[in-house]
Motif scaffolding. Sequence first.
Motif, PDB file in Angstrom:
ATOM      1  N   GLY A   8      91.835   8.642  13.521  1.00 24.67           N
ATOM      2  CA  GLY A   8      90.827   9.022  12.517  1.00 24.67           C
ATOM      3  C   GLY A   8      91.391   9.400  11.160  1.00 24.67           C
ATOM      4  N   THR A   9      92.697   9.605  11.076  1.00 23.66           N
ATOM      5  CA  THR A   9      93.294   9.910   9.767  1.00 23.66           C
ATOM      6  C   THR A   9      93.831   8.646   9.089  1.00 23.66           C
ATOM      7  N   GLY A  10      93.737   7.506   9.779  1.00 22.85           N
ATOM      8  CA  GLY A  10      94.228   6.246   9.204  1.00 22.85           C
ATOM      9  C   GLY A  10      93.179   5.600   8.308  1.00 22.85           C
ATOM     10  N   VAL A  12      91.408   2.692   8.576  1.00 23.25           N
ATOM     11  CA  VAL A  12      90.205   2.212   9.261  1.00 23.25           C
ATOM     12  C   VAL A  12      89.523   3.366   9.993  1.00 23.25           C
ATOM     13  N   GLY A  13      90.325   4.169  10.700  1.00 20.43           N
ATOM     14  CA  GLY A  13      89.774   5.275  11.487  1.00 20.43           C
ATOM     15  C   GLY A  13      88.977   6.248  10.635  1.00 20.43           C
ATOM     16  N   PHE A  14      89.475   6.527   9.441  1.00 16.89           N
ATOM     17  CA  PHE A  14      88.781   7.462   8.541  1.00 16.89           C
ATOM     18  C   PHE A  14      87.365   6.966   8.244  1.00 16.89           C
ATOM     19  N   ASP A  35      98.684  13.972  20.753  1.00 13.29           N
ATOM     20  CA  ASP A  35      99.759  13.029  20.418  1.00 13.29           C
ATOM     21  C   ASP A  35      99.601  11.793  21.306  1.00 13.29           C
ATOM     22  N   LEU A  36      99.332  10.666  20.693  1.00 13.81           N
ATOM     23  CA  LEU A  36      99.015   9.456  21.459  1.00 13.81           C
ATOM     24  C   LEU A  36     100.230   8.839  22.142  1.00 13.81           C
ATOM     25  N   TYR A  37     101.432   9.343  21.835  1.00 16.20           N
ATOM     26  CA  TYR A  37     102.608   8.916  22.603  1.00 16.20           C
ATOM     27  C   TYR A  37     102.595   9.523  24.003  1.00 16.20           C
ATOM     28  N   ALA A  58      93.988   3.603  16.235  1.00 18.08           N
ATOM     29  CA  ALA A  58      95.372   4.077  16.100  1.00 18.08           C
ATOM     30  C   ALA A  58      96.345   2.937  16.394  1.00 18.08           C
ATOM     31  N   ALA A  59      97.447   2.949  15.690  1.00 19.36           N
ATOM     32  CA  ALA A  59      98.475   1.923  15.939  1.00 19.36           C
ATOM     33  C   ALA A  59      99.746   2.334  15.223  1.00 19.36           C
ATOM     34  N   TRP A  60     100.847   1.691  15.619  1.00 20.80           N
ATOM     35  CA  TRP A  60     102.074   1.757  14.838  1.00 20.80           C
ATOM     36  C   TRP A  60     101.950   0.616  13.831  1.00 20.80           C
ATOM     37  N   HIS A  97      88.662  -2.225  19.943  1.00 26.51           N
ATOM     38  CA  HIS A  97      90.077  -2.098  19.596  1.00 26.51           C
ATOM     39  C   HIS A  97      90.386  -2.987  18.386  1.00 26.51           C
ATOM     40  N   PHE A  98      91.376  -2.578  17.586  1.00 28.62           N
ATOM     41  CA  PHE A  98      91.752  -3.372  16.410  1.00 28.62           C
ATOM     42  C   PHE A  98      93.075  -4.104  16.630  1.00 28.62           C
ATOM     43  N   SER A  99      93.073  -5.360  16.249  1.00 24.06           N
ATOM     44  CA  SER A  99      94.289  -6.154  16.325  1.00 24.06           C
ATOM     45  C   SER A  99      94.513  -6.847  14.981  1.00 24.06           C
ATOM     46  N   THR A 100      95.388  -7.827  14.964  1.00 19.06           N
ATOM     47  CA  THR A 100      95.920  -8.299  13.692  1.00 19.06           C
ATOM     48  C   THR A 100      96.132  -9.814  13.626  1.00 19.06           C
ATOM     49  N   SER A 148      92.831  -8.622   8.944  1.00 17.47           N
ATOM     50  CA  SER A 148      93.995  -8.956   8.119  1.00 17.47           C
ATOM     51  C   SER A 148      93.984  -8.133   6.838  1.00 17.47           C
ATOM     52  N   TRP A 149      95.157  -7.810   6.337  1.00 17.50           N
ATOM     53  CA  TRP A 149      95.362  -7.230   5.007  1.00 17.50           C
ATOM     54  C   TRP A 149      94.391  -6.064   4.736  1.00 17.50           C
ATOM     55  N   ALA A 150      94.377  -5.096   5.655  1.00 15.88           N
ATOM     56  CA  ALA A 150      93.441  -3.972   5.518  1.00 15.88           C
ATOM     57  C   ALA A 150      93.827  -3.082   4.338  1.00 15.88           C
TER      58      ALA A 150
HETATM   59  N1  LIG Z   1      96.881  -2.112   7.716  1.00 16.82           N
HETATM   60  C1  LIG Z   1      96.731  -3.433   7.810  1.00 16.82           C
HETATM   61  O1  LIG Z   1      96.971  -4.201   6.846  1.00 16.82           O
HETATM   62  C2  LIG Z   1      96.237  -4.066   9.093  1.00 16.82           C
HETATM   63  C3  LIG Z   1      96.116  -5.457   9.165  1.00 16.82           C
HETATM   64  C4  LIG Z   1      95.678  -6.030  10.360  1.00 16.82           C
HETATM   65  C5  LIG Z   1      95.360  -5.215  11.438  1.00 16.82           C
HETATM   66  N2  LIG Z   1      95.489  -3.863  11.339  1.00 16.82           N
HETATM   67  C6  LIG Z   1      95.158  -3.050  12.515  1.00 16.82           C
HETATM   68  O2  LIG Z   1      94.034  -2.238  12.178  1.00 16.82           O
HETATM   69  C7  LIG Z   1      94.126  -0.982  12.857  1.00 16.82           C
HETATM   70  C8  LIG Z   1      93.991   0.154  11.869  1.00 16.82           C
HETATM   71  O3  LIG Z   1      95.055   0.059  10.905  1.00 16.82           O
HETATM   72  P1  LIG Z   1      95.180   1.121   9.719  1.00 16.82           P
HETATM   73  O4  LIG Z   1      95.693   0.373   8.534  1.00 16.82           O
HETATM   74  O5  LIG Z   1      93.936   1.925   9.617  1.00 16.82           O
HETATM   75  O6  LIG Z   1      96.359   2.032  10.287  1.00 16.82           O
HETATM   76  P2  LIG Z   1      96.976   3.374   9.660  1.00 16.82           P
HETATM   77  O7  LIG Z   1      96.314   3.668   8.356  1.00 16.82           O
HETATM   78  O8  LIG Z   1      98.455   3.214   9.684  1.00 16.82           O
HETATM   79  O9  LIG Z   1      96.534   4.483  10.691  1.00 16.82           O
HETATM   80  C9  LIG Z   1      97.139   4.614  11.948  1.00 16.82           C
HETATM   81  C10 LIG Z   1      96.520   5.793  12.651  1.00 16.82           C
HETATM   82  O10 LIG Z   1      97.182   5.944  13.912  1.00 16.82           O
HETATM   83  C11 LIG Z   1      97.537   7.313  14.039  1.00 16.82           C
HETATM   84  N3  LIG Z   1      98.709   7.505  14.885  1.00 16.82           N
HETATM   85  C12 LIG Z   1      99.867   6.807  14.885  1.00 16.82           C
HETATM   86  N4  LIG Z   1     100.725   7.318  15.799  1.00 16.82           N
HETATM   87  C13 LIG Z   1     100.072   8.375  16.385  1.00 16.82           C
HETATM   88  C14 LIG Z   1     100.401   9.303  17.400  1.00 16.82           C
HETATM   89  N5  LIG Z   1     101.592   9.265  18.037  1.00 16.82           N
HETATM   90  N6  LIG Z   1      99.494  10.229  17.754  1.00 16.82           N
HETATM   91  C15 LIG Z   1      98.296  10.294  17.126  1.00 16.82           C
HETATM   92  N7  LIG Z   1      97.919   9.448  16.153  1.00 16.82           N
HETATM   93  C16 LIG Z   1      98.800   8.493  15.792  1.00 16.82           C
HETATM   94  C17 LIG Z   1      97.861   7.754  12.621  1.00 16.82           C
HETATM   95  O11 LIG Z   1      97.900   9.164  12.553  1.00 16.82           O
HETATM   96  P3  LIG Z   1      98.721   9.936  11.384  1.00 16.82           P
HETATM   97  O12 LIG Z   1      97.796   9.904  10.174  1.00 16.82           O
HETATM   98  O13 LIG Z   1      98.936  11.281  11.932  1.00 16.82           O
HETATM   99  O14 LIG Z   1      99.989   9.158  11.163  1.00 16.82           O
HETATM  100  C18 LIG Z   1      96.697   7.120  11.886  1.00 16.82           C
HETATM  101  O15 LIG Z   1      95.541   7.896  12.022  1.00 16.82           O
HETATM  102  C19 LIG Z   1      95.439  -1.026  13.637  1.00 16.82           C
HETATM  103  O16 LIG Z   1      95.195  -1.452  14.936  1.00 16.82           O
HETATM  104  C20 LIG Z   1      96.256  -2.091  12.925  1.00 16.82           C
HETATM  105  O17 LIG Z   1      97.198  -2.696  13.771  1.00 16.82           O
HETATM  106  C21 LIG Z   1      95.905  -3.276  10.187  1.00 16.82           C
END
Ligand SMILES: NC(=O)c1ccc[n+]([C@@H]2O[C@H](COP(=O)([O-])OP(=O)(O)OC[C@H]3O[C@@H](n4cnc5c(N)ncnc54)[C@H](OP(=O)(O)O)[C@@H]3O)[C@@H](O)[C@H]2O)c1
Length: 294
Positions: A8-10, A12-14, A35-37, A58-60, A97-100, A148-150
Amino acid sequence: MKILITGGTGQVGFEVVRLFSSFATVFAPTRQELDLYDLNAVSYYLSHNQPDLIINTAAWTAVDAAETERDCALMLNTSLPAMLANYCAINNIWLIHFSTDYVYPGHGEIPWLETDTTGPLSYYGETKLAGDIAIEFSGTQYIILRTSWAYAARGKNFLLTMLKLAATRDSLSIVADQWGAPTPARLLANLTLLFAERIRNNLTLESGVYHAATKGYTNWHQFATEIFNLCQQKNTGLLIKNAGQVKAIPSTAYPTPAQRPKNSRMNLNKIERMLNIKLPDWQSQLQLTMDELL
Ligand SMILES: NC(=O)c1ccc[n+]([C@@H]2O[C@H](COP(=O)([O-])OP(=O)(O)OC[C@H]3O[C@@H](n4cnc5c(N)ncnc54)[C@H](OP(=O)(O)O)[C@@H]3O)[C@@H](O)[C@H]2O)c1
């Protein structure tokens, strides 16, 4: 409806939390709260809160760092979704779920179909694909949104990076041979809501993978140029020192630890048909996000 939203802090999640909070009971634990780990902690959290729907944003997402910090990427992008999917299967609830686009091999110019053969070029892509496969084989009902390209008006993304760099650099060199569709987090939240509404109201919904992005395609250089053009048109007051000095370069001139796909174009027919919508183009969505930013 009780909904668990991870990440939720990311970016998309926000947006997903912001949208869903007005009509559902939302659990969106921060990293400090869950902690999602720690999959045992996740398991306890689930049995304690018993959500009716899980939305995993959530994702890495550190694509280059994933090449070396492999365990972390694997845990977040594969083990976590696998575990969530198993919970959903046992409890007969849906997983969104979100993928890429990084699951695709990136060659050619034809937009990928959800049914096309995958072939990630990076470890990040491999772990995301393994997450998708684990969900598919869990037996749960699921929606995987491959985007893509979020980007968003907050978080770490290309739009904000460009605005920062343009204010400080005399010229910018941006890759012009990687093609895709920039997709705002807010649009992804809206699409998630449309799927959730179908789930809640027991409407027809095909479990599976859906591409979720804006219409049309661009490359990073064109995207940057459009950002700077909009800044000037809108008289933003944002400091853009040298918007005219944006040089187009090939990927080979900007080597990164993780290889990026050149073709991230995704066919959007399936999601448009399922939700009975027409997706907006990337330019109009960029304007909206810029307006929000200003
Ligand atoms: N960004 C892109 O360009 C893109 C493109 C294609 C697909 N996607 C997919 O879209 C989805 C959302 O991406 P996004 O850009 O919104 O990602 P993001 O901004 O990097 O956010 C990731 C979220 O996961 C959380 N997180 C990571 N490790 C954690 C842990 N160990 N415990 C708890 N929380 C954890 C982060 O928390 P913290 O704030 O605490 O770190 C954050 O809230 C993902 O599945 C990603 O693979 C993204």
